[in-house]
Design an enzyme around this catalytic site. Structure first.
Site, short mmCIF file in Angstrom:
data_model
loop_
_atom_site.label_atom_id
_atom_site.label_comp_id
_atom_site.label_asym_id
_atom_site.label_seq_id
_atom_site.Cartn_x
_atom_site.Cartn_y
_atom_site.Cartn_z
CG MET A 15 73.75 10.48 29.02
SD MET A 15 74.51 8.92 28.56
CE MET A 15 73.12 8.12 27.79
N GLY A 16 72.54 14.91 27.34
CA GLY A 16 72.59 15.85 26.24
C GLY A 16 73.91 15.57 25.58
CB THR A 17 74.48 12.62 24.12
OG1 THR A 17 74.18 12.37 25.45
CG2 THR A 17 75.50 11.64 23.64
CB THR A 18 78.01 14.68 20.39
OG1 THR A 18 77.61 16.03 20.65
CG2 THR A 18 78.33 14.53 18.90
#
Length: 237
Positions: A15-18
């Site tokens: 999850m390349g995430t914010t």
């Protein structure tokens, strides 16, 4: 044709995430985007990265989806046992320390950063960051994931102590939408969870309802508009 192995489709889900956690005057607001990727492939565009641990504590997950889900499952189980033994809900600090303990003791195997947020009757609303490696940080607000790189300056300018619930929710939605506009690994919809003495409320913001930023806006009086018009006017410098 590029193989599945080369483009990462069979790779681990990440999850390349914010993810964001913010305290306000009375509780906390957690927020996250919804894009889960496998290499360059978007495996899930509407995943829920805010996981319930107890009735009053939630967890924002980033990094490896498998790792963060496993940690949240263990912590949820331990907190359930803790609640049964004590006869009352676990505090936010207890939940955060369990996340920290699992993360630190398995730091060589886990690739995940998390944010723990919630409300309890002893300390009110609390936010704890547990980054990669298992450090535990109590903070008034914290951000994580790949999209956080674009938000530090924004929070330096926009954050203020003693915000109302509405201000905190608007700040979280605005920040996540800004990260989505700049970070290719963040995307989809925005989900928020607000926790206070009155309980928990979840909100969902579809993509077409999010603020637009910079190149996402329709061009106005651009060079292309001038060139395509029937009688272009000279550009004035």
């Amino acid at each position: 044709m590029e193989s599945h192995k080369e483009n990462g489709i069979n790779g681990p889900h990440s999850m390349g995430t914010t993810i964001i956690g913010v305290t306000y005057n009375g509780g906390v607001v957690l927020g996250a985007d919804s894009r889960t990727s496998t290499g360059v492939y978007v495996a899930n565009r509407a995943s829920d990265k805010i996981t319930q641990l107890t009735d009053n504590v939630y967890l924002c997950r980033s990094g490896s989806a498998a790792d963060s889900q496993t940690v949240s499952d263990y912590v949820r189980y331990f907190l359930h046992q803790h609640t049964i033994q004590l006869g009352q809900p676990a505090t936010v600090k207890v939940a955060a320390n369990l996340v920290r303990l699992l993360s630190y003791n398995n730091k060589n195997f886990l690739q995940t950063g998390m944010i723990v947020g919630g409300w309890d009757k002893y300390e009110g609303g609390k936010i704890y960051g547990v980054p990669l490696g298992g450090t535990l940080l109590e903070l008034p607000f914290t951000i994580g994931g790949s999209g956080s790189s674009y938000l530090y300056g924004f929070f330096d300018q926009a954050w203020k102590d003693g915000m109302t619930q509405e201000e905190a929710e608007q700040l979280v939605v605005k920040a996540v939408s800004l990260a989505i506009a700049r970070d290719g690994a963040s995307g989809g919809v925005v989900r928020t969870v607000t926790i206070n003495s009155e309980g928990v409320s979840r909100k969902y913001y579809p993509e077409d309802k999010l603020p637009r930023w910079h190149e996402e806006l329709e061009p106005q009086n651009s060079l292309l508009d001038i060139l395509s018009s029937s009688s272009p006017e000279p550009m004035v410098t």
